[in-house]
Scaffold this motif. Sequence first.
Motif, PDB file in Angstrom:
ATOM      1  N   ALA A  70       0.822  -1.212   0.000  1.00 23.52           N
ATOM      2  CA  ALA A  70       0.000   0.000   0.000  1.00 23.52           C
ATOM      3  C   ALA A  70       0.850   1.254   0.000  1.00 23.52           C
ATOM      4  O   ALA A  70       0.343   2.347  -0.279  1.00 23.52           O
ATOM      5  N   LEU A  71       2.148   1.114   0.301  1.00 22.89           N
ATOM      6  CA  LEU A  71       3.039   2.276   0.360  1.00 22.89           C
ATOM      7  C   LEU A  71       3.892   2.437  -0.892  1.00 22.89           C
ATOM      8  O   LEU A  71       4.663   3.395  -0.997  1.00 22.89           O
ATOM      9  N   THR A  72       3.757   1.515  -1.837  1.00 22.82           N
ATOM     10  CA  THR A  72       4.621   1.599  -3.015  1.00 22.82           C
ATOM     11  C   THR A  72       4.326   2.836  -3.857  1.00 22.82           C
ATOM     12  O   THR A  72       5.197   3.305  -4.585  1.00 22.82           O
ATOM     13  N   GLY A  73       3.110   3.362  -3.767  1.00 21.84           N
ATOM     14  CA  GLY A  73       2.785   4.578  -4.507  1.00 21.84           C
ATOM     15  C   GLY A  73       3.005   5.843  -3.712  1.00 21.84           C
ATOM     16  O   GLY A  73       2.603   6.933  -4.145  1.00 21.84           O
ATOM     17  N   LEU A  74       3.667   5.725  -2.579  1.00 22.79           N
ATOM     18  CA  LEU A  74       3.909   6.871  -1.705  1.00 22.79           C
ATOM     19  C   LEU A  74       4.754   7.925  -2.408  1.00 22.79           C
ATOM     20  O   LEU A  74       5.753   7.614  -3.050  1.00 22.79           O
ATOM     21  N   ASP A  75       4.334   9.180  -2.264  1.00 27.80           N
ATOM     22  CA  ASP A  75       5.133  10.300  -2.764  1.00 27.80           C
ATOM     23  C   ASP A  75       6.106  10.699  -1.664  1.00 27.80           C
ATOM     24  O   ASP A  75       5.704  11.294  -0.666  1.00 27.80           O
ATOM     25  N   PRO A  76       7.384  10.374  -1.797  1.00 26.89           N
ATOM     26  CA  PRO A  76       8.343  10.675  -0.729  1.00 26.89           C
ATOM     27  C   PRO A  76       8.392  12.147  -0.374  1.00 26.89           C
ATOM     28  O   PRO A  76       8.688  12.507   0.764  1.00 26.89           O
ATOM     29  N   ALA A  77       8.098  13.002  -1.340  1.00 26.10           N
ATOM     30  CA  ALA A  77       8.167  14.441  -1.084  1.00 26.10           C
ATOM     31  C   ALA A  77       7.143  14.873  -0.042  1.00 26.10           C
ATOM     32  O   ALA A  77       7.268  15.959   0.550  1.00 26.10           O
ATOM     33  N   ALA A  78       6.127  14.038   0.185  1.00 27.38           N
ATOM     34  CA  ALA A  78       5.100  14.387   1.161  1.00 27.38           C
ATOM     35  C   ALA A  78       5.591  14.213   2.595  1.00 27.38           C
ATOM     36  O   ALA A  78       4.918  14.656   3.534  1.00 27.38           O
ATOM     37  N   LEU A  79       6.731  13.562   2.777  1.00 27.99           N
ATOM     38  CA  LEU A  79       7.264  13.333   4.114  1.00 27.99           C
ATOM     39  C   LEU A  79       8.319  14.379   4.451  1.00 27.99           C
ATOM     40  O   LEU A  79       9.205  14.675   3.641  1.00 27.99           O
ATOM     41  N   ALA A  80       8.194  14.922   5.658  1.00 28.61           N
ATOM     42  CA  ALA A  80       9.133  15.951   6.110  1.00 28.61           C
ATOM     43  C   ALA A  80      10.422  15.296   6.580  1.00 28.61           C
ATOM     44  O   ALA A  80      10.713  15.210   7.774  1.00 28.61           O
TER      45      ALA A  80
END
Length: 490
Positions: A364-374
């Motif tokens: 479920a996290l493979t589509g995560l946008d890393p830029a969204a994490l601080a």
Amino acid sequence: MHTDHDRCVRAVQSKDARFDGWFFTAVLTTRIYCRPSCPVVPPKVENMTFYPSAAAAQQAGFRACKRCRPDAAPGSPHWNQRADAVARAMRLIADGVVDRDGVPGLAARLGYSTRQIERQLRAELGAGPLALARAQRAQTARLLIETTALPMADIAFAAGFASVRAFNETVREVFALSPTELRGRAGRGPGPGAPGVLALRLPFRAPLCPDNLFGHLAATAVPGVEEWRDGAYRRTLRLPYGHGVAALRPRPDHIECRLSLTDLRDLAGAISRCRRLLDLDADPEAVDAALAADPGLSPLVRKAPGRRVPRTADADEFAVRAVLGQQVSTAAARTLAGRLAAAHGEPVDDPEGGLTRLFPAAPALTGLDPAALAMPATRRATLTRLIGALATGDLALDVGGDRDEARRRLAALPGVGPWTVEIVAMRALGDPDAFPATDLGVRRAARELGLPATPAALTRHSAAWRPWRAYAVQYLWATDDHPINYLPAD
């Protein structure tokens, strides 16, 4: 240990509860098997024989004692301490793999043939995987019979039996009572609480120090996934057939466990996860004796014996959280994990508290946008690589996995250094000898105790603590005035 006849006899004659789960005593005259601490008068030595597992005693035609309930003894510490195929198989059987996937599924997870697994388990435990799984099904059935008002047919299938007939035959053979007689003997209905909530008692080997164990879990709790409420640590569980909520509360002689499950077939797996999370099958006497031999650690062990390693109910989840927590405070790591769960976690209903979702699985996290994490760009890249490896199966951290191989694959990921590898090995892989020598808290405590404080020198010194260095870490961390080291206030 069961092959050391004289030592087993001494344990039985002294009713030593420390050996419960290590071996089982079968009485030739009564055809009953017991735990070493059984309260009845010990049998004559010539009438005792010993077995390494309840399943082996059952296969030899002995039934469980109605007084000491040997089927409910803590598990053998061997299976969490060791990393060989037999130990991995036992962890997988406890997690319900044989019930779900059969012996071929177990063998495939271990990378062996079914014949090899059968041979290894029989040689060491006196029973094959089917018999070991059957013994576990019998214990699960007993829990449901005695703690719920469920119809017997529902209990049979929830416990993993293929038919009601097999359920009836097994219960009668193992406990010398029918399911109805077992329920009548318990003399009580389901425990108090919300409908559908199972109230259980999880045994452990004394002593148990709950401070760092529950303090750590509460202080690092991910909002919505975990919480401390009314004196209990509560969390959501991702399970093979559905999901659940577990509430775990320390008591003087057991852990009070309340489980709410969407599918009762997950009961054995949920119990296994809770026991693993709290390290309840540990042997604190052996651990503390080894660590107390070091003059630097001895005062810490005497002050609060029985410290456990707070582990995890989901190894993949912990690995993700470990990367999120690199070089940041506990509060910051909680915040990052909470945001990830809120954005990607599957919603759940918790009628008893404030839990709202499961921690997201790696796919479920493979589509995560890393830029969204601080987070710094390098750590975002590390997280993305880790998630990809977990999602594809290139990195396996499950209870039946190979710890050495998992360490190698973790260390090969750019951005995963020795600290992260050891923290994941300690809490996710369950390695009792994991040792994060570069951890600042460990080094600071070592310095204050007069121990070597550089990673290389401390690693050399820690050789005397093997194979219990993960427990030494708990004692070292406990010298710090931090919320993780204190049982939370209600």
